[in-house]
Scaffold this motif. Structure first.
Motif, PDB file in Angstrom:
ATOM      1  N   VAL A   1      -1.440   7.071   3.023  1.00  0.00           N
ATOM      2  CA  VAL A   1      -2.720   8.168   2.675  1.00  0.00           C
ATOM      3  C   VAL A   1      -2.813   9.044   3.919  1.00  0.00           C
TER       4      VAL A   1
ATOM      5  N   GLY B   1       0.827  -1.226  -0.101  1.00  0.00           N
ATOM      6  CA  GLY B   1       0.011   0.046   0.128  1.00  0.00           C
ATOM      7  C   GLY B   1       0.978   1.128   0.049  1.00  0.00           C
TER       8      GLY B   1
ATOM      9  N   CYS C   1      -2.029   3.087   5.852  1.00  0.00           N
ATOM     10  CA  CYS C   1      -1.708   2.174   4.643  1.00  0.00           C
ATOM     11  C   CYS C   1      -2.796   2.164   3.889  1.00  0.00           C
ATOM     12  N   SER C   2      -2.849   2.209   2.350  1.00  0.00           N
ATOM     13  CA  SER C   2      -4.125   2.112   1.464  1.00  0.00           C
ATOM     14  C   SER C   2      -4.359   0.677   1.633  1.00  0.00           C
TER      15      SER C   2
END
Lengths: 174, 174
Positions: free
Chosen positions: B151, B148, B165-166
């Motif tokens: 963000v 990820g 974390c995405s």
């Protein structure tokens, strides 16, 4: 200059905080903003470099400091009648990466950056102009006497407490 | 690359504050610093842009935030064996203005910037490369899952509370 400059610039009020100005920068991927006073007059320019130079060393929260204490002023500008080489020379001599473009009445009509200009310069000039931005510093002229420049006064911790006019005959501080 | 890069770079410890890192930047007119961990390993790069993007939106005092939460990581780098065009392509693709140069053992031996490279590029490449820096963003890969990207998570006021974390399968935050 009209063809090269960025007319899609954004403005902030001089009483806005650094926090709010950077929000506009980040959301729009614009790394320079025109600053206006309450009467709508163009009074300064805020950029990444001015935040690094004049905000971080104060060691305050971004929403506690107004843009008017951080911006480059008087507003760095070139007339729209300048050619590319004149504009590049102005930026280079003043250690700027960008400045406002003003029309014959003094009104801001756009922003021009070294990147914009580099399209139209010779290779040799590009390098000279780009390197100038690393080695020169923009001088903040005293808004009171117009003679001295504003220099930081540090405390023991190395924080900027105030900017003071370098002219001994002037008592301006901010 | 050895001839072009700046070997006169400076480092800071990842636990240093934004305030201390910017003091080094301003005193040395260096707008990018290598970041090391306590073992002396090169772990990141701090720049003006990363401070604007990842520090100001947190709305904290500069001496309250450690560089490790602001720096670009993993450290953006090119091998010293790269030619000018490869290095420019790397910077351009990653929306970077500068990165580290590493030797064959992975040790940082210098910093290279778009300005340094522009001396050696064609005029057309210079413009492409310079413009890329305005439109692309550097992605912070998650140090935990490596899949990820980090963000920002905002609160109601628009302050960054945390970077997350995405990757839905990963719970990393910082």
């Amino acid at each position: 200059m009209e063809k090269i400059m960025n007319t899609n610039y954004r403005s902030v009020n001089e009483n806005s905080s650094v926090f709010d100005a950077v929000k506009i920068m980040n959301e729009n991927r614009l790394y320079g903003l025109i600053v206006k006073d309450n009467e709508g007059k163009d009074v300064g320019l805020i950029s990444e470099r001015s935040i690094i130079k004049r905000f971080i060393p104060r060691n305050k929260k971004p929403d506690e400091v107004q843009i008017k204490y951080v911006m480059r002023k008087p507003i760095p500008k070139v007339p729209s009648s300048y050619d590319v080489r004149d504009a590049a020379a102005y930026l280079s001599e003043n250690g700027l990466e960008r400045c406002a473009v003003v029309d014959s009445t003094g009104k801001v009509v756009g922003i021009i950056t070294l990147t914009d200009l580099s399209r139209y310069l010779s290779r040799a000039s590009i390098v000279d102009v780009l390197l100038s931005h690393r080695t020169k510093d923009y001088k903040h002229l005293c808004p009171k006497c117009g003679v001295g420049v504003l220099v930081p006064v540090y405390d023991q911790k190395g924080e900027i407490k105030v900017f003071r006019c370098s002219n001994p005959a002037c008592d301006y501080e901010e």
